[in-house]
Write a protein that holds these residues in place. Sequence first.
Motif, PDB file in Angstrom:
ATOM      1  N   ARG A  68       0.828  -1.209   0.000  1.00 24.01           N
ATOM      2  CA  ARG A  68       0.000   0.000   0.000  1.00 24.01           C
ATOM      3  C   ARG A  68       0.859   1.255   0.000  1.00 24.01           C
ATOM      4  O   ARG A  68       0.567   2.216  -0.708  1.00 24.01           O
ATOM      5  CB  ARG A  68      -0.926  -0.001   1.222  1.00 24.01           C
ATOM      6  N   ALA A  69       1.918   1.236   0.777  1.00 24.97           N
ATOM      7  CA  ALA A  69       2.821   2.391   0.813  1.00 24.97           C
ATOM      8  C   ALA A  69       3.497   2.582  -0.539  1.00 24.97           C
ATOM      9  O   ALA A  69       3.667   3.709  -1.010  1.00 24.97           O
ATOM     10  CB  ALA A  69       3.870   2.204   1.911  1.00 24.97           C
ATOM     11  N   ALA A  70       3.873   1.468  -1.178  1.00 19.12           N
ATOM     12  CA  ALA A  70       4.490   1.568  -2.496  1.00 19.12           C
ATOM     13  C   ALA A  70       3.507   2.150  -3.509  1.00 19.12           C
ATOM     14  O   ALA A  70       3.889   2.961  -4.369  1.00 19.12           O
ATOM     15  CB  ALA A  70       4.962   0.193  -2.952  1.00 19.12           C
ATOM     16  N   ALA A  71       2.247   1.750  -3.424  1.00 20.31           N
ATOM     17  CA  ALA A  71       1.235   2.275  -4.346  1.00 20.31           C
ATOM     18  C   ALA A  71       1.096   3.784  -4.200  1.00 20.31           C
ATOM     19  O   ALA A  71       0.877   4.501  -5.185  1.00 20.31           O
ATOM     20  CB  ALA A  71      -0.103   1.588  -4.087  1.00 20.31           C
ATOM     21  N   ASP A  72       1.253   4.290  -2.981  1.00 17.90           N
ATOM     22  CA  ASP A  72       1.159   5.735  -2.752  1.00 17.90           C
ATOM     23  C   ASP A  72       2.304   6.501  -3.403  1.00 17.90           C
ATOM     24  O   ASP A  72       2.180   7.692  -3.679  1.00 17.90           O
ATOM     25  CB  ASP A  72       1.136   6.024  -1.250  1.00 17.90           C
ATOM     26  N   HIS A  73       3.440   5.812  -3.635  1.00 18.47           N
ATOM     27  CA  HIS A  73       4.603   6.449  -4.253  1.00 18.47           C
ATOM     28  C   HIS A  73       4.639   6.274  -5.771  1.00 18.47           C
ATOM     29  O   HIS A  73       5.461   6.895  -6.445  1.00 18.47           O
ATOM     30  CB  HIS A  73       5.896   5.867  -3.669  1.00 18.47           C
ATOM     31  N   LEU A  74       3.792   5.425  -6.292  1.00 14.01           N
ATOM     32  CA  LEU A  74       3.883   5.065  -7.702  1.00 14.01           C
ATOM     33  C   LEU A  74       3.636   6.254  -8.628  1.00 14.01           C
ATOM     34  O   LEU A  74       4.363   6.454  -9.614  1.00 14.01           O
ATOM     35  CB  LEU A  74       2.905   3.942  -8.017  1.00 14.01           C
ATOM     36  N   PRO A 145      -0.139 -11.331   0.768  1.00 14.38           N
ATOM     37  CA  PRO A 145      -1.208 -10.355   0.975  1.00 14.38           C
ATOM     38  C   PRO A 145      -0.808  -8.969   0.472  1.00 14.38           C
ATOM     39  O   PRO A 145       0.256  -8.464   0.807  1.00 14.38           O
ATOM     40  CB  PRO A 145      -1.381 -10.359   2.506  1.00 14.38           C
ATOM     41  N   GLY A 146      -1.635  -8.390  -0.374  1.00 17.13           N
ATOM     42  CA  GLY A 146      -1.408  -7.039  -0.872  1.00 17.13           C
ATOM     43  C   GLY A 146      -0.758  -6.963  -2.230  1.00 17.13           C
ATOM     44  O   GLY A 146      -0.865  -5.932  -2.911  1.00 17.13           O
ATOM     45  N   VAL A 147      -0.077  -8.018  -2.682  1.00 18.53           N
ATOM     46  CA  VAL A 147       0.703  -7.923  -3.918  1.00 18.53           C
ATOM     47  C   VAL A 147      -0.174  -7.885  -5.162  1.00 18.53           C
ATOM     48  O   VAL A 147       0.137  -7.201  -6.143  1.00 18.53           O
ATOM     49  CB  VAL A 147       1.735  -9.068  -4.015  1.00 18.53           C
ATOM     50  N   VAL A 148      -1.288  -8.598  -5.152  1.00 19.39           N
ATOM     51  CA  VAL A 148      -2.161  -8.609  -6.332  1.00 19.39           C
ATOM     52  C   VAL A 148      -2.751  -7.227  -6.571  1.00 19.39           C
ATOM     53  O   VAL A 148      -2.763  -6.719  -7.700  1.00 19.39           O
ATOM     54  CB  VAL A 148      -3.268  -9.669  -6.182  1.00 19.39           C
ATOM     55  N   ASP A 149      -3.233  -6.594  -5.511  1.00 16.20           N
ATOM     56  CA  ASP A 149      -3.813  -5.253  -5.654  1.00 16.20           C
ATOM     57  C   ASP A 149      -2.781  -4.264  -6.184  1.00 16.20           C
ATOM     58  O   ASP A 149      -3.079  -3.450  -7.061  1.00 16.20           O
ATOM     59  CB  ASP A 149      -4.361  -4.760  -4.308  1.00 16.20           C
ATOM     60  N   PHE A 150      -1.551  -4.345  -5.658  1.00 14.85           N
ATOM     61  CA  PHE A 150      -0.522  -3.406  -6.101  1.00 14.85           C
ATOM     62  C   PHE A 150      -0.167  -3.627  -7.563  1.00 14.85           C
ATOM     63  O   PHE A 150      -0.115  -2.674  -8.354  1.00 14.85           O
ATOM     64  CB  PHE A 150       0.738  -3.527  -5.244  1.00 14.85           C
TER      65      PHE A 150
END
Length: 298
Positions: A68-74, A145-150
């Motif tokens: 989730r944090a990585a998605a915020d930086h994308l 957990p979380g990798v598919v969404d990202f």
Amino acid sequence: MRLSLLTASVLASVLSLSACKRSEAPTPAPTSTGTPAVAASPADDNLNAVAWVQTSIEYGAITTQTFRAAADHLDIALKEKNWDALVPEERGNAATGLKPAVIMDVDETVLDNSPYQARLIRDGSEYDEVSWDQWVAEKKAKPLPGVVDFTRAAAAKGVTILYISNRAVHLKEATLANLREAGLPVADDSVFLGLGTTLEGCEQNGSEKDCRRKLAGQNYRVLMQFGDQMGDFVQVIANTRDGRRQLLDEYADWFGERWWMLPNPTYGSWEPALFNNDWAQPREARRQAKRDALDYAP
């Protein structure tokens, strides 16, 4: 109301028998020496680690918050033209104008192989290529957990997901099938760069991934890298405690922006760094080296 002496006596006897019954426990059968036999269960260094990965809510919380944090930086990475997650030594060409990509390690970064580790514990065995290949062929590893969404969110923004893995190239078909089954985006077969993938002019050093990262950099601007070991991000020249610490000190600012580390207490290059990278040593000698590395400060 006061009980009669007879009633009180009977009640006391019943309570006494009940207490004795509750406290009874099976007694191990005596051995030939007359001492009770105790079932021996050999210690396994990986038991707690695998149990934590498979059963704790904390593990899933850590992986989810990382993605989730990585998605915020994308979006920031996409907009900043000079943003690149390859170290200068591995960026052999200008990244400007190239298609955006994210590099993902596979095992314990995208796919959870803890059932394989659990089998090793159950069988009292250690990793070997035959049993590993058999596990990969099953194509049963679940996504973290979380990798598919990202990864789906990244792909929707035009970002190619590259899988640079130390799974051998002959495991490519099974790995891609497992990734697709797990719901991860696979643009085409070229996005898998397994061990054995070569780059002309770049010498492969063991299982290090620097040549494959250079190959990825020829065609993509790498926005982020994800892994569970330092070698997933940069070449580890000296796999010692000091050598690894120096790499962390040098690139500490990259984590949480360009590089994203996933937890993996079950295995990794950190382990052989504790016994001089000598897997030929007996198992107990390796275990003793790990004990010796512990900090017993008061």
